[in-house]
Design a protein around this motif. Structure first.
Motif, PDB file in Angstrom:
ATOM      1  N   ALA A  31       0.849  -1.171  -0.115  1.00  0.00           N
ATOM      2  CA  ALA A  31       0.186  -0.055  -0.067  1.00  0.00           C
ATOM      3  C   ALA A  31       0.957   1.133  -0.008  1.00  0.00           C
ATOM      4  N   ALA A  32       2.073   1.253   0.660  1.00  0.00           N
ATOM      5  CA  ALA A  32       2.752   2.505   0.911  1.00  0.00           C
ATOM      6  C   ALA A  32       3.481   2.448  -0.676  1.00  0.00           C
ATOM      7  N   GLN A  33       3.979   1.491  -1.167  1.00  0.00           N
ATOM      8  CA  GLN A  33       4.594   1.534  -2.421  1.00  0.00           C
ATOM      9  C   GLN A  33       3.444   2.506  -3.385  1.00  0.00           C
ATOM     10  N   ASN A  34       2.168   1.668  -3.441  1.00  0.00           N
ATOM     11  CA  ASN A  34       1.519   2.105  -4.473  1.00  0.00           C
ATOM     12  C   ASN A  34       1.026   3.747  -4.235  1.00  0.00           C
ATOM     13  N   ALA A  35       0.985   4.133  -3.056  1.00  0.00           N
ATOM     14  CA  ALA A  35       0.811   5.589  -2.558  1.00  0.00           C
ATOM     15  C   ALA A  35       2.033   6.185  -2.990  1.00  0.00           C
ATOM     16  N   GLY A  36       3.265   5.930  -2.720  1.00  0.00           N
ATOM     17  CA  GLY A  36       4.351   6.662  -3.226  1.00  0.00           C
ATOM     18  C   GLY A  36       4.609   6.798  -4.635  1.00  0.00           C
ATOM     19  N   LYS A  37       4.216   5.537  -5.338  1.00  0.00           N
ATOM     20  CA  LYS A  37       4.175   5.873  -6.957  1.00  0.00           C
ATOM     21  C   LYS A  37       3.161   7.011  -7.467  1.00  0.00           C
ATOM     22  N   THR A  38       2.068   6.911  -6.755  1.00  0.00           N
ATOM     23  CA  THR A  38       1.004   7.762  -7.172  1.00  0.00           C
ATOM     24  C   THR A  38       1.313   9.074  -7.055  1.00  0.00           C
ATOM     25  N   THR A  39       1.951   9.404  -5.901  1.00  0.00           N
ATOM     26  CA  THR A  39       2.220  10.825  -5.334  1.00  0.00           C
ATOM     27  C   THR A  39       3.536  11.220  -5.748  1.00  0.00           C
ATOM     28  N   ASN A  40       4.450  10.421  -6.364  1.00  0.00           N
ATOM     29  CA  ASN A  40       5.737  10.649  -6.392  1.00  0.00           C
ATOM     30  C   ASN A  40       6.534  11.102  -5.235  1.00  0.00           C
ATOM     31  N   GLU A  41       6.166  10.172  -4.040  1.00  0.00           N
ATOM     32  CA  GLU A  41       6.709  10.553  -2.704  1.00  0.00           C
ATOM     33  C   GLU A  41       6.961   9.379  -1.904  1.00  0.00           C
ATOM     34  N   PRO A  42       7.512   8.375  -2.574  1.00  0.00           N
ATOM     35  CA  PRO A  42       7.990   7.067  -2.050  1.00  0.00           C
ATOM     36  C   PRO A  42       8.536   7.064  -0.848  1.00  0.00           C
ATOM     37  N   LEU A  43       9.543   8.042  -0.670  1.00  0.00           N
ATOM     38  CA  LEU A  43      10.439   7.716   0.661  1.00  0.00           C
ATOM     39  C   LEU A  43       9.352   8.089   1.835  1.00  0.00           C
ATOM     40  N   TYR A  44       8.598   9.210   1.756  1.00  0.00           N
ATOM     41  CA  TYR A  44       7.480   9.578   2.897  1.00  0.00           C
ATOM     42  C   TYR A  44       6.630   8.583   3.131  1.00  0.00           C
ATOM     43  N   PHE A  45       6.005   7.818   2.182  1.00  0.00           N
ATOM     44  CA  PHE A  45       5.051   6.787   2.577  1.00  0.00           C
ATOM     45  C   PHE A  45       5.583   5.552   2.881  1.00  0.00           C
ATOM     46  N   LEU A  46       6.918   5.267   2.633  1.00  0.00           N
ATOM     47  CA  LEU A  46       7.789   4.154   3.045  1.00  0.00           C
ATOM     48  C   LEU A  46       8.279   4.435   4.563  1.00  0.00           C
ATOM     49  N   LEU A  47       8.354   5.747   4.933  1.00  0.00           N
ATOM     50  CA  LEU A  47       8.908   6.183   6.313  1.00  0.00           C
ATOM     51  C   LEU A  47       7.610   6.075   7.152  1.00  0.00           C
ATOM     52  N   PHE A  48       6.553   6.258   6.372  1.00  0.00           N
ATOM     53  CA  PHE A  48       5.075   6.037   7.297  1.00  0.00           C
ATOM     54  C   PHE A  48       5.096   4.581   7.549  1.00  0.00           C
ATOM     55  N   ALA A  49       5.238   3.752   6.686  1.00  0.00           N
ATOM     56  CA  ALA A  49       5.093   2.421   6.886  1.00  0.00           C
ATOM     57  C   ALA A  49       6.162   1.777   7.948  1.00  0.00           C
ATOM     58  N   GLY A  50       7.377   2.269   8.003  1.00  0.00           N
ATOM     59  CA  GLY A  50       8.215   1.937   8.887  1.00  0.00           C
ATOM     60  C   GLY A  50       7.864   2.393  10.402  1.00  0.00           C
ATOM     61  N   LEU A  51       7.057   3.637  10.308  1.00  0.00           N
ATOM     62  CA  LEU A  51       6.692   4.078  11.747  1.00  0.00           C
ATOM     63  C   LEU A  51       5.581   3.165  12.350  1.00  0.00           C
ATOM     64  N   VAL A  52       4.786   2.617  11.563  1.00  0.00           N
ATOM     65  CA  VAL A  52       3.596   1.823  11.861  1.00  0.00           C
ATOM     66  C   VAL A  52       4.196   0.620  11.989  1.00  0.00           C
ATOM     67  N   TYR A  53       5.177  -0.163  11.562  1.00  0.00           N
ATOM     68  CA  TYR A  53       6.024  -1.219  12.095  1.00  0.00           C
ATOM     69  C   TYR A  53       6.638  -1.135  13.418  1.00  0.00           C
ATOM     70  N   LEU A  54       7.331   0.367  13.544  1.00  0.00           N
ATOM     71  CA  LEU A  54       7.797   0.533  14.924  1.00  0.00           C
ATOM     72  C   LEU A  54       6.753   0.460  15.957  1.00  0.00           C
ATOM     73  N   LEU A  55       5.617   1.144  15.612  1.00  0.00           N
ATOM     74  CA  LEU A  55       4.479   1.174  16.782  1.00  0.00           C
ATOM     75  C   LEU A  55       4.014  -0.424  16.994  1.00  0.00           C
TER      76      LEU A  55
END
Length: 241
Positions: free
Chosen positions: A192-216
């Motif tokens: 989901a983070a990869q798809n959102a990142g491709k759509t918005t051209n902000e892959p790093l932002y969404f992957l960082l968001f996914a990383g924070l979810v895993y951290l939580l």
């Protein structure tokens, strides 16, 4: 400063726009992780019992299982098991004259991860069982306890004390490995983070968001395992605190 605030606001909006997608991916990841954990624990207990059995018919297959699984990378095993299951299903449907059936990616992910980490839990439980003093089991037998009662009242509470640190580590590794199942078509958090990142051209932002979810999730998991360790270490001096 204004540019920074504008950029931050746009990013917040982009998260809000893809919130349902990310939430669905997170829920998929949690379902996959917990169901795989249940299967792994079951296979781990069965595998540990088989490896400690006096019967070679049980001990040898269990040893081959743990040796093979722990020697091959998880990614290779995921692809191998997934496509092997699909080929077997294709052969079966062709033999029986049924229509083509495609394996559900979610069930394939649960089976694959459960089968892989069942090998790690097998060794975890085996070491924990060996750590329980054998004399206590003999005493339980002398008191007339049945096999089930010996397991419930004597063996299980003590093996959990020895197994919990390893179980916690394996759970965290299993949780992170759920990200690998995106390669077989499962829409987990990473996908989901990869798809959102491709759509918005902000892959790093969404992957960082996914990383924070895993951290939580891992932080909450660590707290839970600390509680369980205190519970099973009750009465053990220096360990229950």
């Amino acid at each position: 400063m204004n540019d920074f605030l504008t950029s931050t606001g746009l990013q917040a909006l982009s998260v809000q726009g893809f919130g349902p997608l990310l939430l669905q991916g997170t829920w998929m990841t949690l379902q996959l992780a917990f169901l795989s954990l249940g299967l792994s624990l079951l296979l781990g207990l069965i595998g540990a019992s088989a490896k400690l059995s006096s019967l070679r018919l049980l001990r040898i297959p269990a040893t081959l299982y743990t040796t093979l699984i722990r020697s091959v990378p998880d990614l290779v095993l995921i692809l191998l098991i997934f496509y092997t299951l699909q080929l077997w299903l294709n052969d079966l449907t062709e033999l029986l004259g049924w229509d083509y059936v495609e394996i559900n990616p979610f069930m394939a992910g649960v089976i694959t991860l459960g089968f892989i980490y069942g090998a790690y839990f097998t060794e975890n439980f085996r070491a924990a069982i060996l750590s329980v003093p054998h004399g206590q089991l003999e005493a339980a037998t002398a008191y007339g306890l049945s096999r089930v009662q010996r397991f419930q009242l004597v063996l299980f509470p003590q093996l959990m004390r020895f197994a919990l640190p390893g179980l916690g580590n394996n759970w965290l590794v299993l949780l992170k490995s759920t990200a690998l199942v995106s390669i077989i078509g499962l829409s987990d958090l990473v996908k989901a983070a990869q798809n959102a990142g491709k759509t918005t051209n902000e892959p790093l932002y969404f992957l960082l968001f996914a990383g924070l979810v895993y951290l939580l999730i891992t932080t909450l998991s660590n707290r839970l395992f600390k509680v369980l360790e205190r519970r099973y270490n009750t009465g053990i001096k220096g360990l229950a605190s």
